[in-house]
Enzyme design. Sequence first.
Site, PDB file in Angstrom:
ATOM      1  N   TYR A  77      -1.781 -17.323 -17.931  1.00  0.00           N
ATOM      2  CA  TYR A  77      -2.680 -18.484 -17.888  1.00  0.00           C
ATOM      3  C   TYR A  77      -4.021 -18.072 -17.284  1.00  0.00           C
ATOM      4  O   TYR A  77      -5.087 -18.400 -17.825  1.00  0.00           O
ATOM      5  CB  TYR A  77      -2.040 -19.599 -17.060  1.00  0.00           C
ATOM      6  CG  TYR A  77      -2.928 -20.811 -16.886  1.00  0.00           C
ATOM      7  CD1 TYR A  77      -2.949 -21.817 -17.845  1.00  0.00           C
ATOM      8  CD2 TYR A  77      -3.730 -20.956 -15.755  1.00  0.00           C
ATOM      9  CE1 TYR A  77      -3.763 -22.931 -17.684  1.00  0.00           C
ATOM     10  CE2 TYR A  77      -4.537 -22.059 -15.584  1.00  0.00           C
ATOM     11  CZ  TYR A  77      -4.554 -23.054 -16.550  1.00  0.00           C
ATOM     12  OH  TYR A  77      -5.369 -24.150 -16.388  1.00  0.00           O
ATOM     13  N   SER A 127     -10.997 -22.653 -15.555  1.00  0.00           N
ATOM     14  CA  SER A 127     -10.218 -22.883 -14.338  1.00  0.00           C
ATOM     15  C   SER A 127     -10.786 -22.003 -13.232  1.00  0.00           C
ATOM     16  O   SER A 127     -11.389 -20.956 -13.517  1.00  0.00           O
ATOM     17  CB  SER A 127      -8.746 -22.532 -14.571  1.00  0.00           C
ATOM     18  OG  SER A 127      -8.032 -22.464 -13.349  1.00  0.00           O
TER      19      SER A 127
END
Length: 275
Positions: free
Chosen positions: A158, A145
């Site tokens: 996350y 990400s």
Amino acid sequence: MPFPYKTVLVTGATSGIGEALAERMIASGIFVIAVGRRKERLDALVAKHGADKVAAEPFDVGDLDAIEGWVKRITATYPTLDSVVLNAGYQRTLDFTNPKSVSLKAVTAELHTNYLSPLQMSAQFLPHLTALGPSTPASIVLVSSGLAVVPMPRCANYSASKAAVHSLAWSLRSQLAGPYSPATRHIRVIELVPPAVRTELHTQQPDLVATGGADIGVPLDDYTDETWAELTAEDGPDEIVHSVFKNTGLPDIEHRRVAAFDSFVAVMRKQGARF
């Protein structure tokens, strides 16, 4: 180099980026082994395309203890498997201004799915991918990400898990392509670095829905178009960073970090380090 793989396993194939990539691969004549927890969605994918184009393999990738036996069954069932796309993941808010809300069980589950599972799966699939031999292209595709490089405070765990995937991709690539690893040089390590994309990753977070933030990000089709073009390009990069980051400074950060990493690895190898 183009995407030469013929039998590809995709985790998280029941929605979002995983499902979209699986659809592109099927359309390109690649046999897809679709993996996810929601059997009904996997069955719908098979019903849509046919069992000759896609296989459904229900599995919870967060069950770390089950991965070793599951991988052995998968590689025995699909001996032509030559690429694994480790995409499954989820995101939750972590609120340190309310420490009592921080649940170790929830944090651990997120780490299991987002990081420890792809690490374990990479290790377990490597003997099979190595045994394919140097004349058969193979790959491990890790999905990190943009938050791996620049974290978002709202989803600290996350971001940390994706930073771990990002670091893992670099080390795995370096080891498999290194001078002491001739048997694994045919295994390419590709990393996808997506921005926020409009998927269930956001719509399944009640706090985002409540604040109107569940519809953020690049449209899924737009993301998939660009990423698939990069994956299938003749000289496509090993690290695919979406163009939405072009003017954010992130590519410059990455270029400097890669140069530092390559220099560090070169120095360590001169000093006799095997990896």
